[in-house]
Design a protein around this motif. Structure first.
Motif, mmCIF file in Angstrom:
data_model
loop_
_atom_site.group_PDB
_atom_site.id
_atom_site.type_symbol
_atom_site.label_atom_id
_atom_site.label_comp_id
_atom_site.label_asym_id
_atom_site.label_seq_id
_atom_site.Cartn_x
_atom_site.Cartn_y
_atom_site.Cartn_z
ATOM 1 N N GLU A 299 53.922 17.982 -9.279
ATOM 2 C CA GLU A 299 54.229 16.956 -10.270
ATOM 3 C C GLU A 299 53.615 17.234 -11.636
ATOM 4 O O GLU A 299 53.475 16.328 -12.444
ATOM 5 C CB GLU A 299 53.771 15.586 -9.752
ATOM 6 N N GLU A 352 52.946 13.009 -3.691
ATOM 7 C CA GLU A 352 53.794 12.065 -4.425
ATOM 8 C C GLU A 352 54.435 11.066 -3.471
ATOM 9 O O GLU A 352 54.530 9.872 -3.770
ATOM 10 C CB GLU A 352 54.859 12.832 -5.204
ATOM 11 N N ARG A 353 54.871 11.539 -2.309
ATOM 12 C CA ARG A 353 55.462 10.630 -1.316
ATOM 13 C C ARG A 353 54.423 9.635 -0.818
ATOM 14 O O ARG A 353 54.731 8.454 -0.601
ATOM 15 C CB ARG A 353 56.026 11.441 -0.152
ATOM 16 N N ARG A 355 51.914 8.461 -2.529
ATOM 17 C CA ARG A 355 51.711 7.463 -3.589
ATOM 18 C C ARG A 355 52.867 6.463 -3.651
ATOM 19 O O ARG A 355 52.648 5.263 -3.857
ATOM 20 C CB ARG A 355 51.532 8.170 -4.934
ATOM 21 N N ARG A 356 54.093 6.946 -3.485
ATOM 22 C CA ARG A 356 55.238 6.021 -3.509
ATOM 23 C C ARG A 356 55.133 5.024 -2.371
ATOM 24 O O ARG A 356 55.388 3.819 -2.548
ATOM 25 C CB ARG A 356 56.549 6.812 -3.426
ATOM 26 N N ALA A 359 52.514 2.235 -2.800
ATOM 27 C CA ALA A 359 52.853 1.152 -3.724
ATOM 28 C C ALA A 359 53.235 -0.122 -2.974
ATOM 29 O O ALA A 359 53.123 -1.228 -3.520
ATOM 30 C CB ALA A 359 53.980 1.587 -4.656
ATOM 31 N N ASP A 360 53.658 0.036 -1.713
ATOM 32 C CA ASP A 360 54.009 -1.118 -0.887
ATOM 33 C C ASP A 360 52.872 -1.529 0.048
ATOM 34 O O ASP A 360 53.078 -2.339 0.951
ATOM 35 C CB ASP A 360 55.259 -0.809 -0.059
#
Length: 378
Positions: A299, A352-353, A355-356, A359-360
């Motif tokens: 990223e 990155e996955r 972190r996504r 978020a939930d």
């Protein structure tokens, strides 16, 4: 892991190279994601490896390892990796636990060092607080090479590309419940050990062994098998062992690491057969490239080992692929590697996955990691 070649196969440099993959996993409480010290129970319930490999304890009681047997091709490696994961997932489930493939724990939780192991106790005495909660997990790839001098020469050729393997695998953004800001916090933690990172250039196996023995004599390594470099001639097997990668988020990403690593080894053997020396790669630039890969993963920018500057990471990966494409064509792996790589580049790094999903909330992150480990995602 011995090289095998059919009697009528052409004698190409690096033809018929066998490979093996070692994967390290974390055991966690399914409700909280907290690491738990029950590796012994899970390994007892796992029984024998389904494909001739083995399961083992790791440094801390929350960690287990699955190692494939000798694999002749990617199809066999894929099957063994998936089968071994399935057995460990089931064994963990019977204990009411989850098996996660992540480079570092996503939730805090301290566990003790594995007991009844003299070597682990010695490591704990030498490194004290550095290993007190070192629950870091990686994906190691072994590729057969005939002779230790050849293995050392191959590692010299691999040095510039090791940071790119780390960037591809980055899967440890969290440090005991906080976002570290890095894609591979595992590599940051590993950098606290003496001799971490890209290895020096060695003239021979004897030169390599003298250096390792000196470090043992200096008291910073527990034994000659303890070096922390990202690639080395294996201390126990007739292989080159590459240890750059974080724990692979999915079985497919473990296969990708295995395929690219074997491609790099085959390319190195071809260059050595043609009398080409290892490319120059400045140690300071290599160290910068490792740090950069740990910071950004896929990223952000990468550090090009030959241009000695930041470049777009996809450019760096493209150069790596160009370097090994002839080797992948020889083994028939090019199409699969391109497909696996495209999937990772589309989805983003494991970091990155994570972190996504985070978020939930933490429960969503734990569920996502469990699905990936089991093979239910991608």
């Amino acid at each position: 892991m011995l090289e095998e070649r059919s009697p009528d196969a052409p004698a190409r440099p690096g033809a018929g190279l066998t490979l093996g993959v070692e994967e390290e996993f974390l055991l966690v409480d399914p409700m909280t994601g907290t690491p738990v010290p029950y590796a012994g129970r899970v390994l007892a319930g796992a029984g024998e490896h389904p494909s001739g490999g083995h399961y083992a304890r790791e440094l801390l009681k929350s960690q287990v390892e699955a190692a494939t047997g000798v694999c002749r091709d990617l199809a066999e490696a894929r099957r063994q990796i998936r089968d071994a994961r399935a057995v460990l997932v089931a064994a963990a489930g019977r204990e009411g636990l989850l098996l996660l493939s992540t480079g570092t724990p996503v939730r805090p939780g301290t566990v003790p060092v594995s007991d009844h192991d003299d070597r682990y106790e010695a490591i704990s005495r030498i490194y004290t607080g550095v290993v007190a909660d070192y629950q870091s997990c990686g994906c190691h790839v072994h590729v057969c090479v005939a002779g230790r001098d050849a293995a050392v020469a191959v590692v010299n050729h691999l040095r510039p590309w090791l940071p790119a393997l780390l960037a591809l695998s980055a899967n440890s953004p969290f440090d005991r419940g906080r976002d570290s800001g890095h894609a591979s916090w595992r590599m940051v933690e590993q950098s606290r050990f003496p001799g971490s990172g890209v290895p020096p250039v060695f003239a021979s196996a004897a030169d390599h062994d003298r250096c390792v023995d000196r470090l043992v004599d200096c008291g910073v390594l527990a034994d000659p098998a303890m070096s922390f470099w990202l690639a080395r001639p294996s201390p126990h097997l007739p292989t080159v062992e590459v240890r750059a990668a974080d724990a692979a988020a999915t079985a497919g990403e473990a296969v990708l690491q295995a395929a690219i690593t074997r491609g790099l080894v085959r390319t190195a053997l071809r260059d050595l057969d043609a009398g080409r020396e290892a490319p120059r790669a400045d140690p300071a630039v290599c160290a910068a490239a490792v740090w950069n890969a740990a910071r950004y993963g896929l990223e952000g920018p990468g550090v090009h080992p030959f241009e000695e500057r930041q470049v777009p990471v996809r450019r760096l990966i493209a150069d790596l692929m160009e370097h090994i494409t002839p080797a992948l064509e020889e083994t028939g792996d090019l199409r699969e590697v391109r497909s696996l790589l495209a999937s990772v580049l589309r989805a983003g790094s494991g970091a990155e996955r994570q972190r996504r999903a985070a978020a939930d909330g933490a429960p969503a992150l734990i569920r996502m990691l469990a699905r990936q480990t089991e093979g239910k995602d991608r």
